[in-house]
Design a protein around this motif. Structure first.
Motif, short mmCIF file in Angstrom:
data_model
loop_
_atom_site.label_atom_id
_atom_site.label_comp_id
_atom_site.label_asym_id
_atom_site.label_seq_id
_atom_site.Cartn_x
_atom_site.Cartn_y
_atom_site.Cartn_z
N ASP A 167 0.81 -1.22 0.00
CA ASP A 167 0.00 0.00 0.00
C ASP A 167 0.85 1.27 0.00
O ASP A 167 0.31 2.37 0.10
CB ASP A 167 -0.93 0.01 1.22
N HIS A 203 -6.93 -11.48 -14.39
CA HIS A 203 -6.13 -12.18 -13.38
C HIS A 203 -5.15 -13.15 -14.01
O HIS A 203 -4.04 -13.35 -13.49
CB HIS A 203 -7.03 -12.90 -12.38
N SER A 256 -9.59 -13.50 5.38
CA SER A 256 -9.17 -12.26 4.71
C SER A 256 -8.89 -11.14 5.71
O SER A 256 -9.19 -9.98 5.47
CB SER A 256 -10.24 -11.80 3.71
N SER A 303 -5.17 -7.28 5.94
CA SER A 303 -5.45 -6.20 4.99
C SER A 303 -4.21 -5.71 4.26
O SER A 303 -4.30 -5.13 3.18
CB SER A 303 -6.11 -5.02 5.72
N ASN A 352 -1.92 -7.66 3.06
CA ASN A 352 -1.48 -8.70 2.13
C ASN A 352 0.01 -9.02 2.29
O ASN A 352 0.73 -9.20 1.31
CB ASN A 352 -1.77 -8.29 0.69
N LYS A 379 -0.23 -6.35 -5.89
CA LYS A 379 -1.43 -5.99 -5.13
C LYS A 379 -2.69 -6.41 -5.86
O LYS A 379 -3.63 -6.96 -5.24
CB LYS A 379 -1.43 -4.48 -4.88
N SER A 432 -5.31 -9.42 -4.50
CA SER A 432 -6.74 -9.19 -4.27
C SER A 432 -7.57 -10.15 -5.10
O SER A 432 -8.65 -10.59 -4.68
CB SER A 432 -7.10 -7.74 -4.60
N ALA A 463 -10.18 -13.08 -3.79
CA ALA A 463 -11.55 -13.09 -4.33
C ALA A 463 -11.90 -14.42 -4.97
O ALA A 463 -13.03 -14.59 -5.47
CB ALA A 463 -11.71 -11.95 -5.33
N GLN A 477 -19.07 -8.40 -5.61
CA GLN A 477 -17.66 -8.38 -5.25
C GLN A 477 -16.79 -8.16 -6.49
O GLN A 477 -15.80 -7.42 -6.44
CB GLN A 477 -17.28 -9.70 -4.56
N LEU A 514 -14.12 -5.24 -7.29
CA LEU A 514 -12.74 -5.60 -7.61
C LEU A 514 -12.30 -4.98 -8.94
O LEU A 514 -11.20 -4.42 -9.05
CB LEU A 514 -12.59 -7.12 -7.65
N SER A 559 -11.65 -1.32 -8.57
CA SER A 559 -10.37 -1.08 -7.90
C SER A 559 -9.20 -1.32 -8.86
O SER A 559 -8.26 -0.52 -8.93
CB SER A 559 -10.25 -1.98 -6.67
N TRP A 560 -9.26 -2.43 -9.59
CA TRP A 560 -8.20 -2.73 -10.56
C TRP A 560 -8.09 -1.63 -11.63
O TRP A 560 -7.00 -1.25 -12.01
CB TRP A 560 -8.49 -4.06 -11.23
#
Length: 584
Positions: free
Chosen positions: A63, A377, A398, A401, A403, A452, A456, A460, A476, A480, A483-484
């Motif tokens: 992060d 992915h 999970s 957070s 990772n 990252k 994720s 998922a 979900q 995702l 975010s990607w």
């Protein structure tokens, strides 16, 4: 060779970011503290920008984004763009000087108005389509065109960017600090003096010439008899049309202008103009903030298209000149032998097309969200496969957070291309350490983001090799993918590789992809009000509605295109015709 000087001879045309200094802390390790007194005070020759500890960053947190003021990615894309017309048209204000060699047997071209071979420093082109623009003469007298061949390697210094553009925007600044030790935008048309003083400055280092770019690449030669022989000295038919009584832009000007630009476009992409071999182990960059700390604040919050060196201090100018002198001295014994050009290219080739594909998949609507997520992915997994260890296993729940379980993947990916080089860092000179830092910072951020994203996706339930107990639900996947999309877009914007800037859709067979260029697309308000050389007016050629205080040459160019300032500041690709009318 600048276009304005060319055209006046014809009878028809008579006459993002501030930078973090890579200083050293008292214990000898790199310090990223902005503007520390120790970093500012040290001369460049005594600063060690990198050491082996820089490989092991204090944190490999997924992060943790790079510092806002990081410059390694600017150096990386600069190196990846050297001698390529497209990226150096996008970013006109050069920040980099690189020594190089023009190999024996290379041809250079010079257009002239008479049959006298120059006895003073003058301009040559790397392509005859460019040099014939300078072949000046009426239909009655014809013109002269000289072809030269190098009979030994010619030592040159390359200035990146649109360094032959006589603008007020900073395109000439790196040359001016070498030639004159100061910035002189008011002397932008003193090309003869600029070249004379560059040659005088480079004489102790046996520099034969200087490489610049406008519509195409050019070589400013200091002596036409040094290391060169005449291949041909041809008396050509004039390129000028007979005088017309119809006020218009002469067809020959449009035609020759386009052909020079098309010749430049041959060198748009990698490997660029291959007739100049650059020595990256001697690169000097104004993005090196240990070399030019005075520029740190001036780039704060600026887009790269607005970067310049106008705020450089006198002390930093002297440091730059000393550094360039050092790289030009013969018999340097501090070069490692690393093929830096290939290293940079390997990284770009490995990631550029995959990122392009992923960007398309993330923004496509051709499949279901889950299907597109699975495809993305797969790309992430393929890129990271060499770094996913047998022991890499996500937690059963999970709750992690950060990772942290994926940190070894991130670190292995981020150090893959540089760990062996760091083992013999003591053999790298200052220029090579700058290159190493650029690779480290760029690959670290690439690997941070893709690790990252991959992690994720694993959590998922998208990774068939690391299955989860639950299957992903539609909501979900939407989150995702969103975010990607943001993460990849931010990464590609940060990298800003010119390979992604192209005409979409692709141009047709009679078209070429074009970026607004010097000198055709200079906005009217920025065109010079005084000609560099003699001017002549002709009411037969120019429309009287144009401003009286502009020279004829510029008024003609104004008729070729009327861009907005944003088109010039941030050039965007467009398709133009390869046959008249061109549509610059």
């Amino acid at each position: 060779m600048f276009l304005i000087q060319t055209l006046v001879g014809w009878f028809v045309l008579p006459s993002l970011a501030a930078q973090v200094p890579l200083g050293l802390s008292p214990d000898g390790k790199p310090s990223l503290e902005l503007g520390t007194a120790s970093a500012m005070a040290q001369p460049h020759s005594s600063v060690n920008p990198l050491d082996s500890d820089n490989l092991d960053r204090s944190s490999w947190q997924l992060d943790q984004s790079p510092p806002t003021n990081e410059t390694g990615h600017f150096v990386f894309e600069t190196v990846n763009s050297l001698l390529q017309h497209w990226p150096n048209t996008r970013y006109r204000n050069g920040h980099t000087m690189v020594p190089g060699v023009i190999p024996k047997g290379t041809l250079l071209y010079h257009g002239a108005v008479n049959d006298t071979i120059p006895t003073v420093p003058e301009w040559t082109a790397t392509d005859p389509e460019h040099s014939v623009l300078f072949c000046q003469g009426s239909p009655d007298t014809g013109c002269w065109h000289l072809t030269l061949a190098a009979i030994r390697p010619l030592k040159v210094l390359y200035f990146d960017g649109t360094s032959a553009g006589n603008t007020l925007n900073g395109t000439l600044d790196t040359q001016d600090i070498i030639a004159w030790g100061e910035l002189r935008p008011d002397w932008r048309f003193k090309e003869d003096q600029r070249l004379m003083d560059l040659c005088k400055w480079g004489a102790p280092y046996a520099v034969d010439g200087y490489v610049r770019m406008e519509m195409d690449f050019e070589v400013m030669l200091c002596d036409f008899t040094a290391g060169l022989e005449v291949v041909s000295w041809s008396h050509l038919a004039s390129l000028v049309e007979p005088v017309s009584t119809v006020p218009r832009i002469p067809n020959f000007l449009l035609f020759r202008m386009f052909e020079a630009m098309q010749a430049g476009s041959w060198h748009n992409r990698y490997p660029g103009d291959t007739r100049i071999n650059l020595d990256l182990a001697g690169i000097i960059s104004l993005y090196d903030t240990t070399l030019a700390p005075s520029l740190v604040g001036s780039r704060d919050g600026q887009e790269r298209c607005d970067h310049g060196i106008g705020a450089i201090s006198s002390a930093d100018i002297e440091a730059v000149r000393r550094s360039v002198s050092r790289t030009l001295k013969p018999d340097q014994g501090d070069i490692s032998g690393i093929d830096w050009k290939t290293l940079f290219r390997v990284i770009v080739e490995r990631y550029s097309e995959r990122f392009d594909l992923m960007d398309y998949l993330l923004n496509s609507e051709n499949d279901t969200t889950v299907d597109r997520a699975l495809k993305v992915h797969v790309q992430l997994r393929v890129m990271l496969t060499p770094y996913i260890f047998h022991s890499t296993v996500p937690p059963s729940a999970s709750h992690d957070s950060s990772n942290s379980w994926a940190t070894p993947v991130f670190k292995a990916c981020g150090t893959a291309h540089t760990s062996s080089i760091v083992s013999y860092i003591s053999s790298l000179n200052l220029s090579e350490r700058l290159l190493l830092h650029a690779v480290q910072e760029t690959t670290r951020e690439i690997c941070r983001v893709i690790t990252k994203m991959w992690a994720s996706g694993v959590l998922a339930g998208l990774d068939i090799y690391l299955p989860r107990d639950s299957t992903p639900d539609a909501a979900q996947m939407v989150r995702l993918m969103g975010s990607w999309r943001q993460e990849l877009s931010a990464l590609m914007t940060w990298l800003d590789w010119s390979v992604w800037v192209r005409c979409r859709p692709a141009c047709g067979p009679e078209e070429m992809c074009y970026l607004p260029s010097w000198p055709v697309n200079v906005p009217r308000g920025r065109r010079p009000h005084h000609p560099p050389h003699r001017q002549h007016e002709s009411s037969d050629i120019i429309n009287a509605s144009f401003p009286d205080n502009l020279p004829l040459t510029h008024r003609l160019l104004m008729q070729l295109a009327s861009p907005q300032d944003d088109d010039w500041r941030k050039p965007q690709p467009k398709c133009i015709s390869r046959v008249a009318p061109y549509g610059f």
